[in-house]
Design a protein around this motif. Structure first.
Motif, PDB file in Angstrom:
ATOM      1  N   PHE A  15       0.865  -1.190   0.000  1.00  0.00           N
ATOM      2  CA  PHE A  15       0.000   0.000   0.000  1.00  0.00           C
ATOM      3  C   PHE A  15       0.890   1.225   0.000  1.00  0.00           C
ATOM      4  O   PHE A  15       1.956   1.231   0.606  1.00  0.00           O
ATOM      5  CB  PHE A  15      -0.877   0.043   1.256  1.00  0.00           C
ATOM      6  N   TYR A  16       0.438   2.256  -0.656  1.00  0.00           N
ATOM      7  CA  TYR A  16       1.089   3.557  -0.531  1.00  0.00           C
ATOM      8  C   TYR A  16       0.584   4.208   0.730  1.00  0.00           C
ATOM      9  O   TYR A  16      -0.614   4.355   0.912  1.00  0.00           O
ATOM     10  CB  TYR A  16       0.733   4.450  -1.721  1.00  0.00           C
ATOM     11  N   ARG A  22       4.493   0.512   1.040  1.00  0.00           N
ATOM     12  CA  ARG A  22       4.771  -0.289   2.219  1.00  0.00           C
ATOM     13  C   ARG A  22       4.188  -1.678   2.020  1.00  0.00           C
ATOM     14  O   ARG A  22       3.040  -1.821   1.578  1.00  0.00           O
ATOM     15  CB  ARG A  22       4.140   0.368   3.447  1.00  0.00           C
ATOM     16  N   VAL A  24       2.344  -4.547   3.247  1.00  0.00           N
ATOM     17  CA  VAL A  24       1.425  -4.763   4.355  1.00  0.00           C
ATOM     18  C   VAL A  24       1.218  -6.251   4.582  1.00  0.00           C
ATOM     19  O   VAL A  24       0.972  -6.707   5.694  1.00  0.00           O
ATOM     20  CB  VAL A  24       0.091  -4.055   4.038  1.00  0.00           C
ATOM     21  N   PRO A  43      -2.605  -8.915  16.003  1.00  0.00           N
ATOM     22  CA  PRO A  43      -2.818  -7.558  16.509  1.00  0.00           C
ATOM     23  C   PRO A  43      -3.395  -6.637  15.440  1.00  0.00           C
ATOM     24  O   PRO A  43      -3.358  -6.949  14.251  1.00  0.00           O
ATOM     25  CB  PRO A  43      -1.412  -7.105  16.920  1.00  0.00           C
ATOM     26  N   SER A  44      -3.905  -5.517  15.921  1.00  0.00           N
ATOM     27  CA  SER A  44      -4.484  -4.536  15.009  1.00  0.00           C
ATOM     28  C   SER A  44      -3.424  -4.042  14.023  1.00  0.00           C
ATOM     29  O   SER A  44      -2.277  -3.802  14.400  1.00  0.00           O
ATOM     30  CB  SER A  44      -5.040  -3.366  15.811  1.00  0.00           C
ATOM     31  N   GLY A  45      -3.776  -3.947  12.776  1.00  0.00           N
ATOM     32  CA  GLY A  45      -2.856  -3.466  11.749  1.00  0.00           C
ATOM     33  C   GLY A  45      -1.922  -4.534  11.230  1.00  0.00           C
ATOM     34  O   GLY A  45      -1.039  -4.251  10.420  1.00  0.00           O
ATOM     35  N   SER A  46      -2.113  -5.781  11.663  1.00  0.00           N
ATOM     36  CA  SER A  46      -1.179  -6.830  11.252  1.00  0.00           C
ATOM     37  C   SER A  46      -1.452  -7.332   9.833  1.00  0.00           C
ATOM     38  O   SER A  46      -0.626  -8.031   9.254  1.00  0.00           O
ATOM     39  CB  SER A  46      -1.254  -7.992  12.243  1.00  0.00           C
ATOM     40  N   GLY A  47      -2.615  -6.994   9.271  1.00  0.00           N
ATOM     41  CA  GLY A  47      -2.889  -7.390   7.881  1.00  0.00           C
ATOM     42  C   GLY A  47      -3.980  -8.432   7.745  1.00  0.00           C
ATOM     43  O   GLY A  47      -4.141  -9.009   6.668  1.00  0.00           O
ATOM     44  N   LYS A  48      -4.758  -8.640   8.816  1.00  0.00           N
ATOM     45  CA  LYS A  48      -5.816  -9.660   8.765  1.00  0.00           C
ATOM     46  C   LYS A  48      -6.864  -9.324   7.699  1.00  0.00           C
ATOM     47  O   LYS A  48      -7.200 -10.162   6.856  1.00  0.00           O
ATOM     48  CB  LYS A  48      -6.509  -9.772  10.136  1.00  0.00           C
ATOM     49  N   THR A  49      -7.360  -8.080   7.758  1.00  0.00           N
ATOM     50  CA  THR A  49      -8.389  -7.690   6.785  1.00  0.00           C
ATOM     51  C   THR A  49      -7.824  -7.714   5.369  1.00  0.00           C
ATOM     52  O   THR A  49      -8.499  -8.125   4.420  1.00  0.00           O
ATOM     53  CB  THR A  49      -8.933  -6.291   7.130  1.00  0.00           C
ATOM     54  N   THR A  50      -6.563  -7.305   5.252  1.00  0.00           N
ATOM     55  CA  THR A  50      -5.934  -7.319   3.929  1.00  0.00           C
ATOM     56  C   THR A  50      -5.932  -8.739   3.361  1.00  0.00           C
ATOM     57  O   THR A  50      -6.347  -8.962   2.214  1.00  0.00           O
ATOM     58  CB  THR A  50      -4.494  -6.790   4.035  1.00  0.00           C
ATOM     59  N   GLU A 172     -14.358  -9.817  11.951  1.00  0.00           N
ATOM     60  CA  GLU A 172     -14.772  -9.375  13.281  1.00  0.00           C
ATOM     61  C   GLU A 172     -16.283  -9.182  13.379  1.00  0.00           C
ATOM     62  O   GLU A 172     -16.762  -8.084  13.665  1.00  0.00           O
ATOM     63  CB  GLU A 172     -14.043  -8.078  13.646  1.00  0.00           C
ATOM     64  N   HIS A 205     -11.204 -11.740  17.645  1.00  0.00           N
ATOM     65  CA  HIS A 205     -10.412 -11.758  18.874  1.00  0.00           C
ATOM     66  C   HIS A 205     -11.175 -12.462  19.976  1.00  0.00           C
ATOM     67  O   HIS A 205     -10.708 -12.536  21.095  1.00  0.00           O
ATOM     68  CB  HIS A 205     -10.120 -10.323  19.337  1.00  0.00           C
TER      69      HIS A 205
ATOM     70  N   ARG B 373     -13.368  -1.106   5.857  1.00  0.00           N
ATOM     71  CA  ARG B 373     -12.617  -0.115   6.612  1.00  0.00           C
ATOM     72  C   ARG B 373     -13.483   0.630   7.599  1.00  0.00           C
ATOM     73  O   ARG B 373     -14.688   0.723   7.414  1.00  0.00           O
ATOM     74  CB  ARG B 373     -11.963   0.882   5.647  1.00  0.00           C
TER      75      ARG B 373
HETATM   76  N1  LIG Z   1      -6.313   1.034   1.482  1.00  0.00           N
HETATM   77  C1  LIG Z   1      -5.211   1.140   2.234  1.00  0.00           C
HETATM   78  N2  LIG Z   1      -4.320   2.101   1.971  1.00  0.00           N
HETATM   79  C2  LIG Z   1      -3.195   2.216   2.692  1.00  0.00           C
HETATM   80  N3  LIG Z   1      -2.900   1.433   3.710  1.00  0.00           N
HETATM   81  C3  LIG Z   1      -3.766   0.457   4.050  1.00  0.00           C
HETATM   82  C4  LIG Z   1      -4.967   0.265   3.312  1.00  0.00           C
HETATM   83  N4  LIG Z   1      -5.629  -0.785   3.860  1.00  0.00           N
HETATM   84  C5  LIG Z   1      -4.867  -1.217   4.883  1.00  0.00           C
HETATM   85  N5  LIG Z   1      -3.746  -0.475   5.004  1.00  0.00           N
HETATM   86  C6  LIG Z   1      -2.673  -0.693   5.995  1.00  0.00           C
HETATM   87  O1  LIG Z   1      -2.338  -2.038   5.993  1.00  0.00           O
HETATM   88  C7  LIG Z   1      -2.063  -2.471   7.311  1.00  0.00           C
HETATM   89  C8  LIG Z   1      -2.901  -3.680   7.605  1.00  0.00           C
HETATM   90  O2  LIG Z   1      -4.256  -3.323   7.589  1.00  0.00           O
HETATM   91  P1  LIG Z   1      -5.404  -4.337   7.901  1.00  0.00           P
HETATM   92  O3  LIG Z   1      -6.676  -3.614   7.779  1.00  0.00           O
HETATM   93  O4  LIG Z   1      -5.223  -5.531   7.036  1.00  0.00           O
HETATM   94  O5  LIG Z   1      -5.136  -4.685   9.407  1.00  0.00           O
HETATM   95  P2  LIG Z   1      -5.996  -5.565  10.409  1.00  0.00           P
HETATM   96  O6  LIG Z   1      -5.121  -6.660  10.865  1.00  0.00           O
HETATM   97  O7  LIG Z   1      -7.271  -5.940   9.786  1.00  0.00           O
HETATM   98  O8  LIG Z   1      -6.217  -4.552  11.600  1.00  0.00           O
HETATM   99  P3  LIG Z   1      -7.499  -4.361  12.546  1.00  0.00           P
HETATM  100  O9  LIG Z   1      -7.435  -5.459  13.547  1.00  0.00           O
HETATM  101  O10 LIG Z   1      -7.286  -3.055  13.157  1.00  0.00           O
HETATM  102  O11 LIG Z   1      -8.679  -4.445  11.681  1.00  0.00           O
HETATM  103  C9  LIG Z   1      -2.374  -1.303   8.225  1.00  0.00           C
HETATM  104  O12 LIG Z   1      -1.148  -0.726   8.613  1.00  0.00           O
HETATM  105  C10 LIG Z   1      -3.159  -0.362   7.394  1.00  0.00           C
HETATM  106  O13 LIG Z   1      -2.830   0.949   7.737  1.00  0.00           O
END
Ligand SMILES: Nc1ncnc2c1ncn2[C@@H]1O[C@H](COP(=O)(O)OP(=O)(O)OP(=O)(O)O)[C@@H](O)[C@H]1O
Ligand SMILES: [Mg+2]
Lengths: 240, 373
Positions: A15-16, A22, A24, A43-50, A172, A205, B373
């Motif tokens: 992701f930009y 970066r 992700v 953990p939050s931000g670890s990339g699960k949703t991605t 979630e 979680h 998101r």
């Molecule tokens: N569209 C996007 N543009 C830029 N960065 C993104 C985008 N989507 C996700 N990220 C970044 O990718 C990383 C992983 O995001 P992701 O949503 O996959 O985390 P997560 O594990 O689902 O977190 P959470 O538990 O908070 O939902 C984060 O640092 C987020 O800032």
């Protein structure tokens, strides 16, 4: 020996963030099998949703390839992917995300008619059965605004199931609910996890779900750090 | 299902839907009312030609405008009467004069002179009195809608028109002129008022025998009378209208106000439909995630703009219709030719589609990943 329904090979996502590209999600290989209930934790931000949205054909990976039932989809058009989502996937989001303009019934069947085809009567019946099973038989003609959070989320689950998807993805699904509602929704999800055909992947979680999982994938900083199957649950295809 | 979703969303977001409808209604009503007034004025400009009952007009050379034409010898009518395709040809007399009201105000009149044997230019609608009253020695008609400017005279009142004593003997209804208010009298008094040289007339009008091609007849007459302008009634009518549109600046003025109406409408539609899509961004993202293609979202928003256009056009025409009805036989120059209404509806539909472009663009660019998101 079942074939994987979903195969990710060398999947990564960048992701930009402002100026920099970066990574992700680090290069990941992952096979998902029918009937398996997988929990994705980290953990939050670890990339699960991605990872989940890449598996859901919603987010394009920056590299790597994806196959559904052995068929590569990486080069498919956006509309072809939309049709694959329609016919193979069910989604449950953190919030129910029902369309407020539509009734409960319409919300459940909207997807099957969204590409312009007629909604078959059998689908309506199935929607009724699902609602009935979730204790929402009386809500068929209500609007989402008239429902509680837990009711909405159960309608959203009915919407995800009505097409009998091969893969059910939940991000979630209980984290936005109060404890009482989340208990009811979890109950529904636990029952679903016993289905032997449907692959179910859930980001959560909630420790109450863990005992029902067949497989637990832990993810940190965009990389899978552990991928374990519950005792007595061999990897499909693994010989003992 | 897509059209149902489109409709349900419109019904749900009542405020933005009402806003978009107002945009469509504004186009239909503002533009329609401008056009109606323009066409109303057109009918005034060429009123004499359009109601003449003649097929062909013979005027002085280079006539651009029925209200500004030189005189011709009356015998021109006799010269062409013998042509085989002509049913009748007759000289007509009309022209501008000044009417002096009781309080000394001067009003411009367009006086038409008729005699019992006349076959063209008769007044076609009377409010009071009749043709016989009109033809009386000093008799003169005035138009009911103009009575106010003459100081509300009554039948029998005596006035001076170009120093000639005239008596109001009949009142016409809704016969409105453009360069002067219409007044009919007998040909003797008309000649006196207009001071037309004996033996001369303002134009020669011609009725053709049935089935004669207009173009051939015009060429035939032109050959006999080379120093005149021979035109069909429709040509002279159009020429007169074009003359006024060009020379009074009303073309530009009407064009401008019509454009403002369309512009106001399209801006309202654009803003409200865009707002509507912004409100529903999440819904579109959900639909996309669940399997809607971009084209399906496109269809939904297109349906919405079609529904808004059709409902808005319907309401707009209801309003426009009651405006047009309410102005019949009033001093407002209002007339909507039949072929204009469908063109206005189609134009509005196109403008509405144009106004929805931004909304469509926004809607199809919604990312399904944004639901997460
Ligand atoms: N569209 C996007 N543009 C830029 N960065 C993104 C985008 N989507 C996700 N990220 C970044 O990718 C990383 C992983 O995001 P992701 O949503 O996959 O985390 P997560 O594990 O689902 O977190 P959470 O538990 O908070 O939902 C984060 O640092 C987020 O800032
Ligand atoms: Mg997340």
């Amino acid at each position: 020996m079942p074939e994987p329904i979903l195969q990710l090979a060398g999947i990564a996502r960048d992701f930009y963030d402002g100026r920099n590209l970066r990574r992700v999600l680090e290069k990941t290989d992952l096979d998902i099998y029918p009937g398996e209930f997988t929990i994705l934790a980290g953990p939050s931000g670890s990339g699960k949703t991605t990872l989940l949205t890449i598996m859901g054909l919603i987010l394009k990976p920056s590299e790597g390839s994806i196959a559904i039932r052995g068929r590569a989809i990486t080069k498919m058009s956006e509309s072809a992917l939309a049709s694959l989502r329609l016919h193979n996937y069910g989604f449950v989001f953190q919030l129910a995300e029902l369309l407020p303009a539509l009734s409960v019934m319409e919300n459940i069947i909207v997807a099957s008619g969204i590409q312009g085809r007629r909604v078959p009567a059998a689908l309506r019946r199935r929607a009724e059965e699902l609602l009935d099973g979730f204790g929402l038989a009386d809500c068929i003609n209500l609007r989402p605004l008239q429902l509680s959070g837990g009711q909405k989320q159960r309608v959203a689950i009915a919407r995800a199931l009505v097409n009998e998807p091969a893969v059910l993805l939940c991000d979630e699904p209980t984290s936005a609910l109060d404890s009482e509602s989340s208990a009811i929704v979890l109950d529904v999800l636990k029952k679903l996890s016993r289905d032997t055909n449907r692959a179910m992947i859930m980001v959560t979680h909630d420790p109450r779900v863990f005992p029902f999982a067949d497989r637990l994938i832990k993810i940190e900083n965009g990389a899978i750090v552990s991928d374990t199957r519950t005792i007595g649950q061999p990897l499909p295809g693994e010989t003992h | 299902m897509r059209s149902i979703v489109a409709l349900k969303i419109l019904l749900y977001d009542k405020a933005t839907t009402a806003g978009s409808l107002i945009g469509v209604i504004a186009i239909v009503f503002l533009v329609g009312q401008q056009l109606a007034v323009l066409f109303g004025l057109f009918t005034y400009m060429s009123v004499l030609v359009d109601h003449s009952g003649a097929d062909i007009w013979i005027c002085s050379k280079n006539t651009l405008n029925i209200n500004a034409t030189d005189t011709l010898p009356e015998r021109y009518a006799d010269r062409i009467s013998g042509l085989p395709f002509i049913a009748w040809a007759e000289p007509v007399l009309f022209g501008n004069a000044t009417f002096i009201t009781r309080d000394g105000k001067a009003e411009s009149l367009q006086v038409v002179g008729l005699q019992p044997s006349s076959r063209a230019l008769w007044p076609w609608r009377f409010h009071e009195g009749s043709v016989e009253d009109m033809l009386e020695d000093e008799g003169l008609t005035l138009e009911r809608l103009d009575l106010g400017v003459y100081g509300d005279p009554k039948i029998g009142d005596v006035f001076e028109v170009n120093d000639v004593r005239m008596r109001i003997s009949a009142i016409t209804q809704s016969i409105k002129g453009f360069s002067g208010r219409m007044a009919f009298t007998n040909v003797v008094k008309a000649r006196k008022i207009l001071k037309t040289t004996p033996g001369r007339c303002k134009a020669v009008v011609v009725k053709l025998k049935p089935g004669v091609p207009l173009e051939e007849a015009i060429a035939g007459i032109q050959a006999v009378l080379p120093d005149t302008e021979v035109m069909s009634s429709a040509q002279l009518s159009a020429r007169t209208r074009i003359y006024y549109v060009k020379n009074t600046g009303m073309g530009g003025s009407f064009g401008f106000s019509t454009m403002i109406g369309a512009l106001v409408g399209i801006i309202i539609i654009t803003l409200t439909m865009y707002t509507g899509v912004l409100q529903r961004q999440k819904d579109f993202a959900v639909l996309r995630a669940l399997g809607a293609r971009k084209s399906d979202i496109f269809v939904i928003v297109l349906c919405q703009s079609l529904i808004i256009a059709l409902v808005g056009i319907f309401i707009g025409f209801l309003l426009l219709g009651s405006f047009l009805n309410g102005t019949v036989d009033t001093n407002l120059p209002v007339y909507m030719p039949r072929r204009i209404a469908p063109m206005l509806a189609l134009g509005t539909l196109l403008l509405c589609m144009l106004g929805s472009l931004l909304a469509v663009r926004k809607a199809i660019s919604v990312e399904p990943a944004s639901v997460f998101r």
